[in-house]
Structures are given as structure tokens and as C-alpha cells.
Design an enzyme around this catalytic site. Structure first.
Site, PDB file in Angstrom:
ATOM      1  N   LYS A   1       1.075  -1.360   0.132  1.00  0.00           N
ATOM      2  CA  LYS A   1      -0.132  -0.254   0.412  1.00  0.00           C
ATOM      3  C   LYS A   1       1.146   1.106   0.452  1.00  0.00           C
ATOM      4  O   LYS A   1       2.058   1.604   1.104  1.00  0.00           O
ATOM      5  CB  LYS A   1      -0.875   0.469   1.336  1.00  0.00           C
ATOM      6  CG  LYS A   1      -1.682   1.542   1.472  1.00  0.00           C
ATOM      7  CD  LYS A   1      -3.207   0.683   0.679  1.00  0.00           C
ATOM      8  CE  LYS A   1      -4.041   1.852   0.593  1.00  0.00           C
ATOM      9  NZ  LYS A   1      -3.624   2.378  -0.923  1.00  0.00           N
TER      10      LYS A   1
ATOM     11  N   GLN B   1       7.349   3.802   4.218  1.00  0.00           N
ATOM     12  CA  GLN B   1       5.879   3.729   3.973  1.00  0.00           C
ATOM     13  C   GLN B   1       5.531   2.523   4.901  1.00  0.00           C
ATOM     14  O   GLN B   1       4.361   2.457   5.448  1.00  0.00           O
ATOM     15  CB  GLN B   1       5.108   3.134   2.433  1.00  0.00           C
ATOM     16  CG  GLN B   1       3.739   3.465   2.437  1.00  0.00           C
ATOM     17  CD  GLN B   1       2.975   4.829   1.968  1.00  0.00           C
ATOM     18  OE1 GLN B   1       3.659   5.809   1.309  1.00  0.00           O
ATOM     19  NE2 GLN B   1       1.634   5.440   3.145  1.00  0.00           N
TER      20      GLN B   1
ATOM     21  N   LYS C   1       5.146   3.797   8.450  1.00  0.00           N
ATOM     22  CA  LYS C   1       4.101   4.467   8.363  1.00  0.00           C
ATOM     23  C   LYS C   1       3.038   3.445   8.393  1.00  0.00           C
ATOM     24  O   LYS C   1       2.065   3.944   9.595  1.00  0.00           O
ATOM     25  CB  LYS C   1       3.683   5.184   7.264  1.00  0.00           C
ATOM     26  CG  LYS C   1       2.777   6.795   7.327  1.00  0.00           C
ATOM     27  CD  LYS C   1       2.281   6.919   5.905  1.00  0.00           C
ATOM     28  CE  LYS C   1       3.425   7.741   5.338  1.00  0.00           C
ATOM     29  NZ  LYS C   1       3.051   8.614   4.910  1.00  0.00           N
TER      30      LYS C   1
ATOM     31  N   LYS D   1       5.288   2.619  -3.152  1.00  0.00           N
ATOM     32  CA  LYS D   1       5.509   2.990  -3.607  1.00  0.00           C
ATOM     33  C   LYS D   1       5.822   3.210  -5.018  1.00  0.00           C
ATOM     34  O   LYS D   1       5.927   1.648  -5.522  1.00  0.00           O
ATOM     35  CB  LYS D   1       6.644   4.144  -2.967  1.00  0.00           C
ATOM     36  CG  LYS D   1       6.214   5.378  -3.089  1.00  0.00           C
ATOM     37  CD  LYS D   1       5.172   5.861  -1.882  1.00  0.00           C
ATOM     38  CE  LYS D   1       4.385   6.720  -1.787  1.00  0.00           C
ATOM     39  NZ  LYS D   1       4.388   8.103  -0.313  1.00  0.00           N
TER      40      LYS D   1
ATOM     41  N   GLY E   1      -2.790   8.131  -4.623  1.00  0.00           N
ATOM     42  CA  GLY E   1      -2.350   9.164  -4.570  1.00  0.00           C
ATOM     43  C   GLY E   1      -1.372  10.116  -4.386  1.00  0.00           C
ATOM     44  O   GLY E   1      -0.643   8.949  -2.832  1.00  0.00           O
ATOM     45  N   ASP E   2      -0.469  11.362  -4.895  1.00  0.00           N
ATOM     46  CA  ASP E   2       1.408  11.574  -4.186  1.00  0.00           C
ATOM     47  C   ASP E   2       1.098  12.422  -4.485  1.00  0.00           C
ATOM     48  O   ASP E   2       0.331  13.125  -5.080  1.00  0.00           O
ATOM     49  CB  ASP E   2       1.677  10.088  -3.976  1.00  0.00           C
ATOM     50  CG  ASP E   2       3.079  11.253  -3.059  1.00  0.00           C
ATOM     51  OD1 ASP E   2       2.709  10.754  -1.457  1.00  0.00           O
ATOM     52  OD2 ASP E   2       3.986  11.765  -2.888  1.00  0.00           O
TER      53      ASP E   2
ATOM     54  N   THR F   1      -5.077  13.143   4.746  1.00  0.00           N
ATOM     55  CA  THR F   1      -3.316  13.813   5.605  1.00  0.00           C
ATOM     56  C   THR F   1      -3.609  14.986   6.295  1.00  0.00           C
ATOM     57  O   THR F   1      -3.090  15.038   7.327  1.00  0.00           O
ATOM     58  CB  THR F   1      -2.866  13.546   4.538  1.00  0.00           C
ATOM     59  OG1 THR F   1      -3.532  12.728   3.585  1.00  0.00           O
ATOM     60  CG2 THR F   1      -1.192  13.663   4.101  1.00  0.00           C
TER      61      THR F   1
ATOM     62  N   ASN G   1      -2.489  18.914  -1.374  1.00  0.00           N
ATOM     63  CA  ASN G   1      -3.147  18.578  -1.112  1.00  0.00           C
ATOM     64  C   ASN G   1      -3.129  19.107   0.678  1.00  0.00           C
ATOM     65  O   ASN G   1      -3.983  19.093   1.247  1.00  0.00           O
ATOM     66  CB  ASN G   1      -3.989  17.689  -1.347  1.00  0.00           C
ATOM     67  CG  ASN G   1      -4.724  16.953  -0.626  1.00  0.00           C
ATOM     68  OD1 ASN G   1      -4.316  16.249  -0.317  1.00  0.00           O
ATOM     69  ND2 ASN G   1      -5.616  16.579  -1.464  1.00  0.00           N
TER      70      ASN G   1
ATOM     71  N   SER H   1      -7.108   5.739   3.409  1.00  0.00           N
ATOM     72  CA  SER H   1      -7.587   4.175   2.070  1.00  0.00           C
ATOM     73  C   SER H   1      -7.419   3.216   2.693  1.00  0.00           C
ATOM     74  O   SER H   1      -8.469   2.413   2.019  1.00  0.00           O
ATOM     75  CB  SER H   1      -5.500   4.569   1.591  1.00  0.00           C
ATOM     76  OG  SER H   1      -5.581   6.072   0.313  1.00  0.00           O
TER      77      SER H   1
HETATM   78  N1  GLU Z   1       0.926   8.531  -0.455  1.00  0.00           N
HETATM   79  C1  GLU Z   1       0.349   9.032   0.850  1.00  0.00           C
HETATM   80  C2  GLU Z   1       1.406   8.889   1.384  1.00  0.00           C
HETATM   81  O1  GLU Z   1       2.190   8.777   1.323  1.00  0.00           O
HETATM   82  C3  GLU Z   1      -1.047   7.995   1.108  1.00  0.00           C
HETATM   83  C4  GLU Z   1      -0.645   7.091  -0.021  1.00  0.00           C
HETATM   84  C5  GLU Z   1      -2.282   5.933   0.560  1.00  0.00           C
HETATM   85  O2  GLU Z   1      -3.589   6.757   0.358  1.00  0.00           O
HETATM   86  O3  GLU Z   1      -2.050   4.505   0.103  1.00  0.00           O
HETATM   87  O4  GLU Z   1       1.045   8.154   2.717  1.00  0.00           O
END
Ligand code: GLU
Length: 451
Positions: free
Chosen positions: A89, A110, A113, A125, A164-165, A208, A240, A384
Site C-alpha cells: 500500500k 511507508q 507509517k 510506492k 495518490g501522492d 492527510t 493537497n 485509504s
Molecule cells: N501518498 C500518501 C502517503 O504518503 C498516501 C498513500 C495511500 O493512501 O496509499 O502516505
């Protein structure tokens, strides 16, 4: 010792352009140093070595036609780093700076996180060096379709769920999802951050930024018995995350006086006019923030070329709390010095790794509460996962339910990392607290699933 050995071997096996990845790994491993010896299984199962090596790096060619039927080629990537806790994810970033090095850093972060959310999601990612700036809507659509044609074999609702990012919002996710559906005939929750019309979760766009502020509110209340009401806050970025951080701060009565983009920064002592920033920046509009000062008398625009050397205009402004919400390494040692000098009490990261290691060290030494992005910006990926849940059960939750769950989750993250820091004798070091708490969960899963 173990940590040094792993870092040295990583430096040898990765190229110099992977410096953000090495920076992220070095921070995490340094935090883990005191605990790797506490459990012999970590060494026995080579957990650290396995944790710093991605499961796979997928790279592909994306070819697409612009509005004049000219052919363009970009690199596309998906880095699936670790799926011990759940499906891979993490977001997709479309930005010219995207490379394997940058994506390895983001995918690695990630993992931690996602672990901190307590939810069943692994770390990944992806993205492309495609620059959405200046592209027409049709060009973006054609690029997204071409990107998905290459990506689709590698993803799935229980395999890997991109989102997204930077450079990828609901519009791009919509085009990507449309193409996935056309190819596979499968209406599955294979992407998150979708438009609400077809399976998106309410509040995903806000998640976020709102999460960053919920985290800050909890940390300030618990650590300093302070609130954000009436406080001057500085925010960098105008995408965003920054927009929704500003929005929630303003809802809580804070006075947000800055924002920025890659070309310059705004200082508005009377408080940022968010509807104007949205007019300039939302829905793929990339208008210059310089236009802000033309409309708001008394506000100030500083061009990037006029920033202090090795510094950023936003961090020169006195504030109670600072929120770096733009991109990696945007808050330097000199910026941190300035923040301390100006009496800032907390830095809460909204972006991924926006503060340089020497700046973090200085802030912590000076007693400024510092929260790493992997903790404070985890609200996006958490919602998400709520979207994945809703898709799997064919449900739609209302805004208040998502909002309540997000607030609760951010408070839990704060609690988890604060308690962990305390337990390991590094009270108020939320970097160590986050890295250790996240690591323990992933390591346990890796041990339990065997090699
Ligand atoms: N890009 C976001 C992050 O840095 C969201 C990632 C997601 O929703 O999968 O955590």
C-alpha cells in the site's frame, strides 16, 4: 555494530543517487540500535537486512501521445517493499524528480507509517518522472491510461493498492481506475483515493492534512497542555496536504500565515486566504502564488531565488507551530535554528521526510516537539485503508464516521509512539518512538511468516 554493517553494505549496493533512501534507512536503523540486541530472533532471522531490501522493483516504459500527436516516453515504477502486515500500500507520485532512489525512500518510509496505523497494510510506492505541470487534461488522461496498461498485472485489491501522492489526485486515480476496469473488466478496490462517484471514501482528500492537525492537537495537549487556538502557525506547500492542514488549523482557530510552492512563498500576516489558494492551485491548476499578493494587500511574496542561502522563506517567520507539508528535505539546519530562535514549540511533518537529519537533531536538542511524517501524516493512508474496507464490504460510510475514526486513529498513533519512546528511555523522542513501535510490529510479522 549490526546497524553500521548494514548501512555500509547498503551504501555499496545502492547508487549515489539513492541518497534519500540511505538517509531514511540510516535514521530508522539508528533508532533501532538499542533494541536489536533485545531479541535474538532479529539477528537470527536477519530481520534488518531483509527489511531494508525491497521485495521487488518494477520498472516500465510509459509511452503516450500529447495533444499534437507527438510521442513521449516516461519511466514508470512500482516498488513493492514489504507485505508482511498486509497488501502492499502506498501512493503514486508523478513528478520530474521521481527515480528509483526517491521511490525506495518513500516505499521504505511507508512500511513504518502503515505499521503505525495499526491497520493491515504493507509498504509500497510508485510513480513516474512525468510532469503534470502544463499538461492538458487529455494529456494527463492519456498518460494515466498508458501508465495503467503497464501497471495492471502487478496490482490487486489483496495484492497491491496504489493511491495518490504528489501530482496524483482523485482525477488521475479516476483515469487510472477507468483504464484498469476497461482492461480487466473487474470493478475491484484496486486503487484508493478514487472519486466518490465510484467507490472513493468521503474525507479521503482531506485525510492527510486533517490527520496532521489531529495529531498536533493531541501532542500539544498531552505534552504541553496547549491548544492551537489563536496560535500563529506556518505551513509550507500548497498542494493537497498543505491545503487541508491549513483548513483544519483555521477551523481550530489557529492563524496560518504562510504557504508556498516550488517557486516561492507567501506571507500573509492576517491569515492565509484559503479560497484564493484553492483557486490558484486545486484541480491541477498550477498558477503562481505570486498572483496571491496581487489580490491580497499587505501580503508578501518571496521568490525562491530570494530565499536565504540553505534556507526557506517560510521557516523565517515566527510561529508557535510549524508544519512542513511540501516535500523531502525542505527544512534545513539553518531553518531549524531560525525556528528555535523565534520560539517555535513544535514541528509537525505533513510531507514525507521534509526535515533534514541535522535539523531534527537540533530541534530535539532544543526541546522543540518534533513529529516525523511517518507518524503525523499517516491519516492519508489510514483513510485509504478505510476505503479498502468500504469497497470490500460494498458499504459507504458517512463523513462524520470517517472523521471520528481518523481522529481516534491519530490519537492512538501519538499514544503509541509516546509510550514507546518512554519505554525505551528516550522520552519525547518521537522519531525513535515511531521507528521502534513500527518496527516491532513488522518484525514480529516477518518472524511469524518464516523465511
Ligand atoms: N501518498 C500518501 C502517503 O504518503 C498516501 C498513500 C495511500 O493512501 O496509499 O502516505
Amino acid at each position: 555494530m549490526v546497524v553500521e554493517k548494514i548501512l555500509a553494505s547498503l551504501e555499496k549496493s545502492n547508487c549515489v543517487t539513492d541518497n534519500t533512501f540511505l538517509q531514511a534507512v540510516s535514521e530508522v536503523l539508528t533508532s533501532l540500535e538499542p533494541i536489536v540486541k533485545t531479541d535474538s530472533r532479529y539477528e537470527q532471522f536477519a530481520i534488518l537486512e531483509r527489511l531494508v531490501t525491497p521485495d521487488r522493483i518494477i520498472q516500465f516504459k510509459v509511452q503516450w501521445l500529447d495533444d499534437n500527436n507527438q510521442v513521449h516516453i516516461n519511466n514508470g515504477y512500482r516498488i513493492q517493499f514489504n507485505n508482511s502486515l498486509g497488501p502492499y500500500k502506498g501512493g503514486l507520485r508523478f513528478h520530474p524528480s521521481v527515480s528509483t532512489g526517491v521511490l525506495k525512500f518513500l516505499a521504505f518510509e511507508q512500511i513504518f507509517k502503515n505499521s503505525l496505523t495499526g491497520l493491515p497494510i504493507g509498504g509500497a510506492k510508485g510513480g513516474s518522472d512525468f510532469d503534470p505541470k502544463g499538461k492538458s487534461d487529455y494529456e494527463i488522461m492519456r498518460f494515466c491510461r498508458a501508465f495503467m496498461r503497464e501497471l495492471y498485472p502487478y496490482i490487486g485489491a489483496r495484492v497491491d493498492v496504489p493511491a495518490g501522492d504528489i501530482g496524483v489526485g482523485a482525477k488521475e486515480i479516476g483515469y487510472l481506475f477507468g483504464e484498469y476496469k476497461r482492461i480487466t473488466h473487474n470493478y475491484d478496490g484496486v486503487l484508493s483515493g478514487k472519486p466518490y462517484a465510484f467507490g472513493g471514501s468521503l474525507m479521503r482528500p482531506q485525510a492527510t492534512g486533517y490527520g496532521v492537525v489531529y495529531f498536533a492537537r493531541e501532542m500539544l495537549a498531552q505534552e504541553l497542555q496547549e491548544s492551537l487556538e489563536g496560535k500563529i502557525c506556518t505551513v509550507s506547500g500548497a498542494g493537497n496536504v498543505a491545503i487541508h492542514t491549513i483548513e483544519k488549523l483555521q477551523q481550530l482557530g489557529a492563524l496560518v500565515v504562510t504557504c508556498s510552492d516550488s517557486e516561492g512563498s507567501i506571507y500573509d500576516p492576517r491569515g492565509i486566504d484559503l479560497s484564493l489558494v484553492r483557486e490558484l492551485k486545486e484541480e491541477g491548476r498550477h498558477l503562481s502564488l505570486e498572483k496571491y499578493v496581487e489580490r491580497i494587500p499587505g501580503s508578501l511574496y518571496t521568490k525562491k531565488s530570494d530565499y536565504p542561502q540553505n534556507g526557506h522563506a517560510v521557516w523565517q517567520v515566527p510561529c508557535f507551530a510549524a508544519f512542513p507539508c511540501a516535500t523531502q528535505n525542505e527544512l534545513s539546519f539553518l531553518d531549524a535554528q531560525k525556528l528555535v530562535e523565534n520560539g517555535c514549540v513544535s514541528v509537525v511533518e505533513g510531507a514525507n521526510m521534509p526535515t533534514t537529519p541535522d535539523a531534527i537533531e537540533l530541534l530535539q536538542r532544543e526541546g522543540v516537539l518534533f513529529s516525523p511524517g511517518k507518524a503525523s501524516n499517516a491519516g492519508g493512508v489510514a483513510v485509504s485503508e478505510f476505503e479498502m474496507s468500504q469497497n470490500a464490504s460494498m458499504e459507504k460510510w458517512d463523513f462524520d464516521k470517517v472523521d471520528r475514526k481518523l481522529d481516534e486513529l491519530m490519537r492512538q498513533i501519538y499514544k503509541r509512539i509516546a509510550l514507546t519512546a518512554k519505554e525505551y528511555g528516550v522520552e519525547r523522542n518521537f522519531v525513535d518512538g515511531a521507528n521502534i513501535a513500527a518496527f516491532k510490529r513488522v518484525a514480529e510479522a516477518m518472524i511469524l511468516e518464516g523465511v
